[in-house]
Design an enzyme around this catalytic site. Structure first.
Site, mmCIF file in Angstrom:
data_model
loop_
_atom_site.group_PDB
_atom_site.id
_atom_site.type_symbol
_atom_site.label_atom_id
_atom_site.label_comp_id
_atom_site.label_asym_id
_atom_site.label_seq_id
_atom_site.Cartn_x
_atom_site.Cartn_y
_atom_site.Cartn_z
ATOM 1 N N ASP A 7 17.637 -48.300 15.120
ATOM 2 C CA ASP A 7 18.052 -46.906 15.747
ATOM 3 C C ASP A 7 16.659 -45.988 15.641
ATOM 4 O O ASP A 7 15.839 -46.321 15.080
ATOM 5 C CB ASP A 7 18.876 -46.220 14.592
ATOM 6 C CG ASP A 7 19.433 -44.717 15.177
ATOM 7 O OD1 ASP A 7 19.638 -44.708 16.197
ATOM 8 O OD2 ASP A 7 19.387 -44.055 14.053
ATOM 9 N N LEU A 8 16.880 -44.855 16.328
ATOM 10 C CA LEU A 8 15.651 -44.131 16.329
ATOM 11 C C LEU A 8 15.938 -42.808 15.291
ATOM 12 O O LEU A 8 15.319 -42.482 14.080
ATOM 13 C CB LEU A 8 15.335 -43.399 17.609
ATOM 14 C CG LEU A 8 14.691 -44.336 18.763
ATOM 15 C CD1 LEU A 8 14.520 -43.690 19.817
ATOM 16 C CD2 LEU A 8 13.256 -44.642 18.010
ATOM 17 N N THR A 41 19.766 -46.603 20.545
ATOM 18 C CA THR A 41 19.951 -44.936 20.301
ATOM 19 C C THR A 41 20.832 -44.495 20.982
ATOM 20 O O THR A 41 21.285 -44.923 22.147
ATOM 21 C CB THR A 41 18.202 -44.750 20.592
ATOM 22 O OG1 THR A 41 18.433 -43.101 20.286
ATOM 23 C CG2 THR A 41 17.771 -44.839 21.933
ATOM 24 N N GLY A 42 21.270 -43.247 20.385
ATOM 25 C CA GLY A 42 22.257 -42.491 21.301
ATOM 26 C C GLY A 42 21.490 -41.629 22.506
ATOM 27 O O GLY A 42 22.055 -41.116 23.093
ATOM 28 N N LYS A 212 26.634 -50.032 20.233
ATOM 29 C CA LYS A 212 25.441 -50.518 19.914
ATOM 30 C C LYS A 212 25.644 -52.026 19.631
ATOM 31 O O LYS A 212 24.837 -52.932 19.977
ATOM 32 C CB LYS A 212 24.694 -49.615 18.754
ATOM 33 C CG LYS A 212 24.262 -48.626 19.220
ATOM 34 C CD LYS A 212 23.351 -47.743 18.114
ATOM 35 C CE LYS A 212 22.622 -46.420 18.657
ATOM 36 N NZ LYS A 212 22.014 -45.739 17.565
ATOM 37 N N ASP A 235 21.443 -45.284 10.418
ATOM 38 C CA ASP A 235 21.890 -44.426 9.418
ATOM 39 C C ASP A 235 23.076 -43.675 9.466
ATOM 40 O O ASP A 235 23.685 -43.211 8.747
ATOM 41 C CB ASP A 235 20.739 -43.247 9.353
ATOM 42 C CG ASP A 235 20.678 -42.462 10.495
ATOM 43 O OD1 ASP A 235 20.613 -42.882 11.767
ATOM 44 O OD2 ASP A 235 20.841 -41.137 10.222
ATOM 45 N N ASN A 238 27.243 -44.254 14.521
ATOM 46 C CA ASN A 238 27.115 -44.800 15.964
ATOM 47 C C ASN A 238 26.427 -46.224 15.639
ATOM 48 O O ASN A 238 26.114 -46.961 16.778
ATOM 49 C CB ASN A 238 26.529 -44.009 17.037
ATOM 50 C CG ASN A 238 25.184 -43.252 16.721
ATOM 51 O OD1 ASN A 238 24.670 -43.417 15.598
ATOM 52 N ND2 ASN A 238 24.236 -42.825 17.521
#
Length: 288
Positions: A7-8, A41-42, A212, A235, A238
Protein backbone atom coordinates in the site's frame (compact mmCIF):
# COMPACT_ATOMS: atom_id res chain seq x y z
CA UNK A 1 8.82 -14.86 -1.56
CA UNK A 2 8.25 -13.99 -5.23
CA UNK A 3 6.01 -10.92 -5.09
CA UNK A 4 5.61 -8.00 -2.66
CA UNK A 5 2.45 -5.87 -2.79
CA UNK A 6 2.55 -2.68 -0.76
CA UNK A 7 0.00 0.00 0.00
CA UNK A 8 1.06 3.67 -0.26
CA UNK A 9 -0.59 6.05 2.23
CA UNK A 10 0.06 5.02 5.82
CA UNK A 11 2.36 2.25 4.61
CA UNK A 12 5.12 2.96 2.08
CA UNK A 13 4.74 6.74 2.42
CA UNK A 14 5.87 8.79 5.41
CA UNK A 15 3.74 11.51 6.99
CA UNK A 16 5.19 13.85 4.34
CA UNK A 17 3.73 11.58 1.62
CA UNK A 18 7.21 10.57 0.47
CA UNK A 19 9.10 7.27 0.19
CA UNK A 20 12.01 7.23 2.62
CA UNK A 21 15.50 6.26 1.52
CA UNK A 22 15.32 3.14 3.72
CA UNK A 23 12.07 1.98 2.11
CA UNK A 24 13.39 2.75 -1.36
CA UNK A 25 16.60 0.78 -0.83
CA UNK A 26 14.71 -2.17 0.65
CA UNK A 27 12.44 -2.34 -2.39
CA UNK A 28 15.42 -2.11 -4.72
CA UNK A 29 17.21 -4.88 -2.81
CA UNK A 30 14.20 -7.18 -3.03
CA UNK A 31 13.85 -6.43 -6.75
CA UNK A 32 17.55 -7.15 -7.35
CA UNK A 33 17.04 -10.52 -5.67
CA UNK A 34 14.33 -11.40 -8.16
CA UNK A 35 11.25 -10.42 -6.16
CA UNK A 36 8.49 -8.71 -8.16
CA UNK A 37 7.11 -5.49 -6.64
CA UNK A 38 3.66 -3.97 -7.13
CA UNK A 39 2.03 -0.97 -5.46
CA UNK A 40 -1.63 -1.38 -4.42
CA UNK A 41 -3.36 1.87 -3.52
CA UNK A 42 -6.69 3.64 -3.31
CA UNK A 43 -5.16 6.58 -5.18
CA UNK A 44 -5.64 7.22 -8.87
CA UNK A 45 -2.80 6.13 -11.16
CA UNK A 46 -1.49 9.68 -11.67
CA UNK A 47 -1.51 10.40 -7.93
CA UNK A 48 0.20 7.10 -7.18
CA UNK A 49 2.97 7.89 -9.65
CA UNK A 50 3.92 11.16 -7.91
CA UNK A 51 5.81 9.69 -4.90
CA UNK A 52 7.19 6.81 -6.98
CA UNK A 53 8.61 9.13 -9.61
CA UNK A 54 10.06 11.39 -6.93
CA UNK A 55 11.89 8.40 -5.45
CA UNK A 56 13.06 7.22 -8.87
CA UNK A 57 11.02 4.02 -8.68
CA UNK A 58 8.97 2.39 -11.42
CA UNK A 59 6.68 -0.48 -10.44
CA UNK A 60 3.37 -1.88 -11.64
CA UNK A 61 0.43 -0.18 -9.89
CA UNK A 62 -2.92 -1.43 -8.69
CA UNK A 63 -4.89 1.80 -8.24
CA UNK A 64 -8.35 2.79 -7.03
CA UNK A 65 -8.36 -0.27 -4.72
CA UNK A 66 -8.16 -2.61 -7.69
CA UNK A 67 -10.31 -0.67 -10.11
CA UNK A 68 -7.35 -0.58 -12.50
CA UNK A 69 -4.12 -2.55 -12.88
CA UNK A 70 -1.16 -1.05 -14.77
CA UNK A 71 2.20 -2.60 -15.61
CA UNK A 72 5.48 -0.75 -15.21
CA UNK A 73 5.15 0.59 -18.78
CA UNK A 74 1.89 2.36 -17.84
CA UNK A 75 -0.16 -0.10 -19.89
CA UNK A 76 -3.63 -0.89 -18.54
CA UNK A 77 -3.90 -4.60 -17.84
CA UNK A 78 -7.41 -4.77 -16.39
CA UNK A 79 -10.21 -2.58 -15.05
CA UNK A 80 -13.43 -3.01 -13.08
CA UNK A 81 -15.70 0.07 -13.18
CA UNK A 82 -18.86 0.55 -11.15
CA UNK A 83 -22.26 0.20 -12.80
CA UNK A 84 -23.75 3.64 -13.56
CA UNK A 85 -27.04 2.84 -11.81
CA UNK A 86 -25.02 1.83 -8.75
CA UNK A 87 -23.18 5.16 -8.86
CA UNK A 88 -26.47 7.03 -8.82
CA UNK A 89 -27.65 4.99 -5.83
CA UNK A 90 -24.47 5.75 -3.87
CA UNK A 91 -24.76 9.43 -4.75
CA UNK A 92 -28.42 9.54 -3.67
CA UNK A 93 -27.72 8.00 -0.26
CA UNK A 94 -24.64 10.14 0.41
CA UNK A 95 -26.56 13.27 -0.55
CA UNK A 96 -29.49 12.33 1.67
CA UNK A 97 -27.09 12.00 4.62
CA UNK A 98 -25.29 15.26 3.69
CA UNK A 99 -22.05 13.36 3.22
CA UNK A 100 -19.33 14.91 1.06
CA UNK A 101 -18.07 12.53 -1.67
CA UNK A 102 -15.71 12.42 -4.63
CA UNK A 103 -16.01 10.41 -7.83
CA UNK A 104 -12.90 8.84 -9.36
CA UNK A 105 -13.19 8.22 -13.11
CA UNK A 106 -11.12 7.45 -16.18
CA UNK A 107 -10.95 11.20 -16.85
CA UNK A 108 -10.40 12.83 -13.45
CA UNK A 109 -11.61 12.97 -9.89
CA UNK A 110 -14.79 15.03 -9.57
CA UNK A 111 -15.99 17.08 -6.59
CA UNK A 112 -19.03 19.31 -6.14
CA UNK A 113 -17.09 22.08 -4.41
CA UNK A 114 -13.42 22.87 -3.93
CA UNK A 115 -14.22 24.96 -0.86
CA UNK A 116 -16.35 22.23 0.70
CA UNK A 117 -13.64 19.68 -0.03
CA UNK A 118 -10.94 21.78 1.61
CA UNK A 119 -13.10 22.42 4.68
CA UNK A 120 -13.86 18.70 5.01
CA UNK A 121 -10.18 17.83 4.67
CA UNK A 122 -9.16 20.54 7.14
CA UNK A 123 -11.64 19.21 9.71
CA UNK A 124 -10.49 15.61 9.20
CA UNK A 125 -6.78 16.40 9.29
CA UNK A 126 -7.14 18.70 12.29
CA UNK A 127 -8.82 15.83 14.14
CA UNK A 128 -6.29 13.23 13.01
CA UNK A 129 -3.20 15.42 13.51
CA UNK A 130 -3.89 17.83 16.40
CA UNK A 131 -0.19 18.71 16.58
CA UNK A 132 -0.37 20.53 13.22
CA UNK A 133 -1.07 24.25 13.02
CA UNK A 134 -4.11 25.52 11.14
CA UNK A 135 -1.83 26.77 8.36
CA UNK A 136 -0.14 23.38 8.01
CA UNK A 137 -3.49 21.59 7.90
CA UNK A 138 -4.83 23.93 5.21
CA UNK A 139 -1.65 23.57 3.16
CA UNK A 140 -1.88 19.76 3.21
CA UNK A 141 -5.58 19.86 2.37
CA UNK A 142 -4.98 22.13 -0.63
CA UNK A 143 -2.10 19.89 -1.72
CA UNK A 144 -4.64 17.14 -2.34
CA UNK A 145 -5.78 19.06 -5.41
CA UNK A 146 -2.24 18.79 -6.72
CA UNK A 147 -1.93 15.04 -6.11
CA UNK A 148 -5.33 14.23 -7.65
CA UNK A 149 -6.66 15.80 -10.84
CA UNK A 150 -9.81 17.17 -9.16
CA UNK A 151 -12.44 18.90 -11.27
CA UNK A 152 -15.51 20.70 -9.93
CA UNK A 153 -18.93 19.55 -11.15
CA UNK A 154 -22.48 20.53 -10.21
CA UNK A 155 -24.44 17.58 -11.62
CA UNK A 156 -23.21 14.07 -10.90
CA UNK A 157 -26.15 12.37 -12.66
CA UNK A 158 -25.14 14.03 -15.92
CA UNK A 159 -21.57 12.85 -15.32
CA UNK A 160 -22.73 9.26 -14.74
CA UNK A 161 -24.77 9.37 -17.97
CA UNK A 162 -21.78 10.31 -20.11
CA UNK A 163 -20.70 7.45 -22.37
CA UNK A 164 -17.05 8.49 -22.17
CA UNK A 165 -16.99 8.23 -18.36
CA UNK A 166 -16.14 5.10 -16.37
CA UNK A 167 -16.43 5.39 -12.58
CA UNK A 168 -13.93 3.32 -10.61
CA UNK A 169 -14.36 4.57 -7.05
CA UNK A 170 -16.57 6.83 -4.98
CA UNK A 171 -14.98 8.15 -1.78
CA UNK A 172 -17.19 9.53 1.00
CA UNK A 173 -15.92 11.66 3.92
CA UNK A 174 -17.49 12.51 7.27
CA UNK A 175 -16.27 13.15 10.79
CA UNK A 176 -19.58 11.73 12.08
CA UNK A 177 -19.11 7.97 12.47
CA UNK A 178 -22.85 7.47 12.94
CA UNK A 179 -23.57 9.11 9.60
CA UNK A 180 -21.00 6.94 7.80
CA UNK A 181 -22.46 3.90 9.54
CA UNK A 182 -25.92 4.83 8.25
CA UNK A 183 -24.60 5.20 4.71
CA UNK A 184 -22.89 1.82 4.93
CA UNK A 185 -25.99 0.14 6.37
CA UNK A 186 -28.06 1.44 3.46
CA UNK A 187 -25.64 -0.01 0.91
CA UNK A 188 -24.02 -3.05 2.52
CA UNK A 189 -26.50 -5.59 1.09
CA UNK A 190 -26.05 -4.37 -2.49
CA UNK A 191 -24.12 -7.11 -4.30
CA UNK A 192 -22.91 -4.60 -6.91
CA UNK A 193 -20.83 -2.67 -4.35
CA UNK A 194 -17.69 -3.48 -2.35
CA UNK A 195 -17.39 -1.17 0.68
CA UNK A 196 -14.06 -0.59 2.41
CA UNK A 197 -12.26 2.24 4.20
CA UNK A 198 -8.80 3.77 4.05
CA UNK A 199 -9.22 5.77 7.26
CA UNK A 200 -11.42 6.52 10.24
CA UNK A 201 -13.30 9.26 8.40
CA UNK A 202 -14.19 7.70 5.06
CA UNK A 203 -15.93 4.97 3.11
CA UNK A 204 -14.77 3.73 -0.28
CA UNK A 205 -17.15 2.22 -2.84
CA UNK A 206 -15.86 -0.01 -5.64
CA UNK A 207 -17.02 -2.76 -7.96
CA UNK A 208 -16.88 -6.13 -6.10
CA UNK A 209 -14.03 -7.22 -8.38
CA UNK A 210 -12.13 -3.99 -7.64
CA UNK A 211 -10.47 -5.14 -4.43
CA UNK A 212 -6.75 -5.19 -3.74
CA UNK A 213 -6.64 -8.90 -2.94
CA UNK A 214 -8.37 -9.87 -6.16
CA UNK A 215 -6.13 -7.55 -8.19
CA UNK A 216 -2.93 -8.84 -6.55
CA UNK A 217 -4.02 -12.44 -7.20
CA UNK A 218 -4.76 -11.65 -10.84
CA UNK A 219 -1.43 -9.88 -11.33
CA UNK A 220 0.45 -12.70 -9.60
CA UNK A 221 -1.27 -15.29 -11.80
CA UNK A 222 -0.09 -13.46 -14.92
CA UNK A 223 3.47 -13.96 -13.64
CA UNK A 224 2.84 -17.59 -12.69
CA UNK A 225 3.08 -16.77 -8.97
CA UNK A 226 0.82 -18.37 -6.37
CA UNK A 227 -0.59 -16.33 -3.49
CA UNK A 228 1.39 -18.40 -0.99
CA UNK A 229 4.48 -16.74 -2.44
CA UNK A 230 3.12 -13.18 -2.01
CA UNK A 231 3.80 -10.73 0.81
CA UNK A 232 1.19 -7.97 1.18
CA UNK A 233 1.75 -4.90 3.38
CA UNK A 234 -0.94 -2.46 4.49
CA UNK A 235 -2.49 -0.42 7.27
CA UNK A 236 -6.23 -0.15 6.75
CA UNK A 237 -9.42 -1.92 5.73
CA UNK A 238 -9.00 -1.46 1.99
CA UNK A 239 -5.82 -3.53 2.44
CA UNK A 240 -7.60 -6.36 4.27
CA UNK A 241 -8.36 -8.51 1.22
CA UNK A 242 -4.73 -8.67 0.06
CA UNK A 243 -3.37 -9.19 3.59
CA UNK A 244 -5.79 -12.08 4.10
CA UNK A 245 -5.13 -13.67 0.71
CA UNK A 246 -1.33 -13.33 0.73
CA UNK A 247 0.88 -16.11 1.98
CA UNK A 248 2.55 -13.57 4.26
CA UNK A 249 0.32 -10.72 5.36
CA UNK A 250 2.00 -7.76 7.05
CA UNK A 251 0.31 -5.02 9.08
CA UNK A 252 1.98 -1.71 9.71
CA UNK A 253 2.68 -0.67 13.30
CA UNK A 254 0.19 2.16 12.74
CA UNK A 255 -2.44 -0.18 11.31
CA UNK A 256 -5.95 -0.61 12.66
CA UNK A 257 -6.06 -3.33 15.33
CA UNK A 258 -8.33 -5.50 13.21
CA UNK A 259 -5.73 -5.43 10.42
CA UNK A 260 -3.00 -6.45 12.87
CA UNK A 261 -5.17 -9.34 14.06
CA UNK A 262 -5.51 -10.78 10.56
CA UNK A 263 -1.83 -10.31 9.62
CA UNK A 264 0.98 -12.84 10.04
CA UNK A 265 3.39 -10.14 11.14
CA UNK A 266 3.26 -6.57 12.42
CA UNK A 267 6.12 -4.35 11.33
CA UNK A 268 7.12 -0.85 12.45
CA UNK A 269 5.07 2.25 11.65
CA UNK A 270 5.23 4.15 8.39
CA UNK A 271 7.20 6.87 10.20
CA UNK A 272 9.79 4.22 11.17
CA UNK A 273 10.38 2.70 7.71
CA UNK A 274 8.02 -0.20 8.44
CA UNK A 275 8.07 -1.47 4.86
CA UNK A 276 11.86 -1.68 4.91
CA UNK A 277 11.74 -3.52 8.26
CA UNK A 278 9.21 -6.03 6.89
CA UNK A 279 11.24 -6.68 3.75
CA UNK A 280 14.50 -7.03 5.66
CA UNK A 281 12.84 -9.41 8.13
CA UNK A 282 11.46 -11.54 5.33
CA UNK A 283 14.68 -11.63 3.33
CA UNK A 284 16.72 -12.55 6.42
CA UNK A 285 14.35 -15.44 7.13
CA UNK A 286 14.64 -16.74 3.58
CA UNK A 287 18.44 -16.50 3.65
CA UNK A 288 18.76 -18.23 7.06
Amino acid sequence: MKLIATDLDGTLLSKNHEISDANKEALKLASEQGVEIIVATGRSYSAAKIPLDKAGLNFPIICLNGGKIYNERAQLLNSAPLDKATCKKIKQICTAQHVYFEVFTNKATFSESREKFIQVMVDIMASAFPQLTREEVEAQAKNRFQDEEVEIIDNFDQLFDREDIDVYKILAFSLDDEVLEQVEQNLKDDASIAITSSGFSNLEFNHPKAQKGIAVKEFAAQLGIEMKDVMAIGDNFNDASMIEMAGYGVAMGNAAEAIKDMADFTTKTNHEDGVAHAIQTLLSKELS
